[in-house]
Scaffold this active site. Structure first.
Site, PDB file in Angstrom:
ATOM      1  N   ASP A 113       0.879  -1.226  -0.034  1.00 10.94           N
ATOM      2  CA  ASP A 113      -0.069  -0.188   0.173  1.00 10.94           C
ATOM      3  C   ASP A 113       0.944   1.251  -0.037  1.00 10.94           C
ATOM      4  O   ASP A 113       2.138   1.126  -0.016  1.00 10.94           O
ATOM      5  CB  ASP A 113      -1.111  -0.004   1.053  1.00 10.94           C
ATOM      6  CG  ASP A 113      -0.441   0.081   2.486  1.00 10.94           C
ATOM      7  OD1 ASP A 113       0.752   0.445   2.881  1.00 10.94           O
ATOM      8  OD2 ASP A 113      -0.898  -0.782   3.531  1.00 10.94           O
ATOM      9  N   TYR A 114       0.203   2.384  -0.167  1.00 12.33           N
ATOM     10  CA  TYR A 114       0.817   3.721  -0.186  1.00 12.33           C
ATOM     11  C   TYR A 114       1.720   3.923   0.708  1.00 12.33           C
ATOM     12  O   TYR A 114       2.860   4.558   0.543  1.00 12.33           O
ATOM     13  CB  TYR A 114      -0.329   4.683  -0.169  1.00 12.33           C
ATOM     14  CG  TYR A 114       0.268   6.254  -0.794  1.00 12.33           C
ATOM     15  CD1 TYR A 114       0.488   6.582  -2.191  1.00 12.33           C
ATOM     16  CD2 TYR A 114       0.269   7.072   0.348  1.00 12.33           C
ATOM     17  CE1 TYR A 114       0.923   7.888  -2.609  1.00 12.33           C
ATOM     18  CE2 TYR A 114       0.701   8.325  -0.132  1.00 12.33           C
ATOM     19  CZ  TYR A 114       1.067   8.757  -1.526  1.00 12.33           C
ATOM     20  OH  TYR A 114       1.292   9.812  -1.777  1.00 12.33           O
TER      21      TYR A 114
END
Length: 262
Positions: A113-114
């Protein structure tokens, strides 16, 4: 008959996947005029070859196609602040902004994820991507959470956990509600404190924000998450934001695993 462009592959890629030579070594033997295609010497590093129809030789020794398959796998040390996607409506940075256009046709093996970083595998073969993504290969992470590791949490790492409501820790728009967490393959509590704790954990799944959801159930937020190994492929001092090709041993182990799990 002309070769179909979709069947062609770079000569150095073909050599490195089907011989003892690394890609860099393949470039060297090509430049030295030691490579022949259909009995004609080639020394252009940009040369392409049809793996199924062209006869490739190094020092007059035939290079045989390995199982009729050629593909490339790279490992990318993904930094925080990049999305694992090909486009973002909000204009945020994506991994291909760093990797460049030459890797746009490569697909990622799973996601980070980011806010996560570390090992991200990508391949130009969808079969390889699917085979690795849905495999029980071990994924190793270093994690920092904002509180202490309780005995209850430790027991859940050992025995697994089934949650009817696993929304906390997931993406706001995720449709996943419940989640079943298998026992961790291994874990090590590096530090355990009231303000933060650090762990090294090994899991064999790659579910959507699995670790963030797991620790959120125990009211712990993951402050830092870095994947340091995926199925025996590690960063090997690869700097953040850089990529590398797999080593010969990593390719060998990958082929062996995929062949055993066909």
């Amino acid at each position: 008959m002309e070769n179909n462009k979709n069947d062609l592959t770079r000569l150095n890629k073909f050599i490195s996947h089907n011989s003892k030579f690394s890609r860099r070594e393949a470039d060297k033997v090509i430049a030295e005029g030691r490579v022949k295609i259909n009995k004609k010497v080639v020394d252009n590093l940009a040369t392409q070859v049809d793996p199924r129809n062209d006869l490739v030789m190094i020092d007059d020794k035939v290079i045989k196609l390995d199982d009729g398959k050629t593909y490339t796998v790279i490992v990318y040390n993904k930094p925080k602040g990049e999305l694992v996607t090909k486009n973002d409506p909000r204009g945020r940075r994506i991994i291909y902004d760093t990797l460049g256009k030459k890797y746009l046709h490569f697909r990622p093996v799973g996601r980070l994820d980011y806010s996560s970083e570390g090992v991200l595998l990508l391949s130009d073969s969808i079969d390889i991507v699917n085979g690795l993504m849905h495999s029980p290969l071990e994924r190793t992470y270093k994690i920092k959470v904002d509180g202490p590791i309780s005995k209850t949490l430790e027991m859940a790492m050992q025995e697994g956990l089934e949650l009817e409501d696993a929304k906390i820790g997931g993406h706001a728009h995720s449709k996943i509600v419940s989640m079943n967490f298998k026992p961790f393959a291994a874990y090590q509590i590096l530090t355990n404190g009231d303000k933060f704790s650090k762990l090294k954990v090994i899991i064999t799944e790659g579910k959507n924000r699995e670790l963030r959801r797991f620790f959120a159930h125990f009211s712990l937020e993951i402050m830092d998450l870095k994947r340091v190994d995926y199925g025996g492929v590690s960063l090997n001092n690869l700097p953040t934001g850089k990529s590398r090709f797999l080593s010969k041993d990593e390719y060998k182990n990958l082929r062996s695993y995929l062949k055993d799990n066909e």
